[in-house]
Design a protein around this motif. Structure first.
Motif: not given
Length: 289
Positions: A251-266
């Motif tokens: 149930g997680k959504v992660y933004a990922v780009q390069g060396g960064a991963i961010t958990e997104l919230h709705g």
């Protein structure tokens, strides 16, 4: 031993770009991979069996196991054939990576019905259809008393979550729908031993290079030996981790780009206004603006 030895994975849209990197790394980690790609152009037109087979050949050359599939996952029947091919060829299915996508950008006032429908079909239905057939398979196994440990990884986008992009109402709506679909599917399928997560990747692909206003950013050359923050290869490790049977995330959504991963919230609650009785238009004008 590789982390995914004995596992069977499907990757849609795996003939190029991000999907190709997913397929290569899944195979390198020991998974047997069904490489799905219709082989069409950026806008989804045309077919070509070459891209999917080329990735299969790369996997074979590296000592891995894979087969090609060119079914249209935007159709219920095509998605069913894809899932069944994995089961028939390798005897099981553990991982589904929904990645296929197209672009038909247009400003809303000038967008055609076909431009809208085609993007919604490939992205949103193209996630729902394979997930439906995979879920039916996993449900039947769980109902039969078998232990299921499976994973679905969906592909949303910054355009549909935290970075709306003018000219992409069709694409953004589909990608936002995929994020919501992920949360609902995670809630439904957990009882059968299935985890469902999504990524919102930013990387250099055919689609991002063709996105107005963004192509120049992604096209910048990176000196040899330096870290390339827009390489699609940066995305695959997160997908492999989410696919791993020891991963508990769902149930997680992660933004990922390069060396960064961010958990997104709705959508989250912001300022609340309240009334002791029925609202009037004047009250709302005064308090909302």
């Amino acid at each position: 031993m590789n982390t995914l030895d004995g596992k069977v994975a499907i990757v849609t849209g795996a003939g190029r770009g991000i999907g190709r990197e997913h397929a290569l790394l899944l195979a390198a980690e020991g998974a047997r991979v069904v490489v799905n790609d219709l082989g069409g152009a950026n806008d989804g037109t045309g077919t070509d069996a070459g891209p999917a087979q080329q990735v299969v050949d790369e996997i074979h050359s590296a000592g891995g196991t894979a087969v090609a599939n060119t079914d249209n996952i935007a159709t219920w029947d095509g998605a069913e054939r894809l899932v069944q091919q994995a089961i028939d060829t390798f005897g099981d299915l553990h991982i589904l990576v929904n990645n296929a996508g197209i672009l038909r950008d247009a400003f809303l006032a000038g967008m055609t019905e076909e431009q809208w429908d085609s993007v919604i079909a490939v992205h949103l239905k193209g996630h729902a259809a394979p997930t439906h057939h995979a879920a039916a398979y996993w449900k039947s196994r769980a109902k039969a008393g078998e232990h299921v440990n499976a994973a679905v990884i969906n592909t949303s986008s910054a355009s549909g979550t935290f970075m709306p992009n003018a000219g992409q109402s069709n694409y953004g709506a589909a990608k936002a729908g995929i994020a919501a679909f992920t949360l609902v599917a995670a809630d439904e399928l957990e009882r059968y031993g299935v985890r469902v997560n999504a990524i919102a990747p930013i990387a250099r692909t055919r689609l991002t290079l063709a996105t107005p206003g963004m192509g120049a950013i992604f096209a910048e050359e990176v000196p040899e030996g330096e870290f390339d923050p827009f390489s699609p290869a940066n995305i695959a490790p997160l997908v492999v981790r989410l696919a791993h049977p020891e991963c508990k995330l769902t149930g997680k959504v992660y933004a990922v780009q390069g060396g960064a991963i961010t958990e997104l919230h709705g959508w989250t609650g912001g300022t609340t206004i309240e009334s002791d009785g029925p609202w009037t238009v004047r009250d709302l004008a005064d308090r909302l603006g």
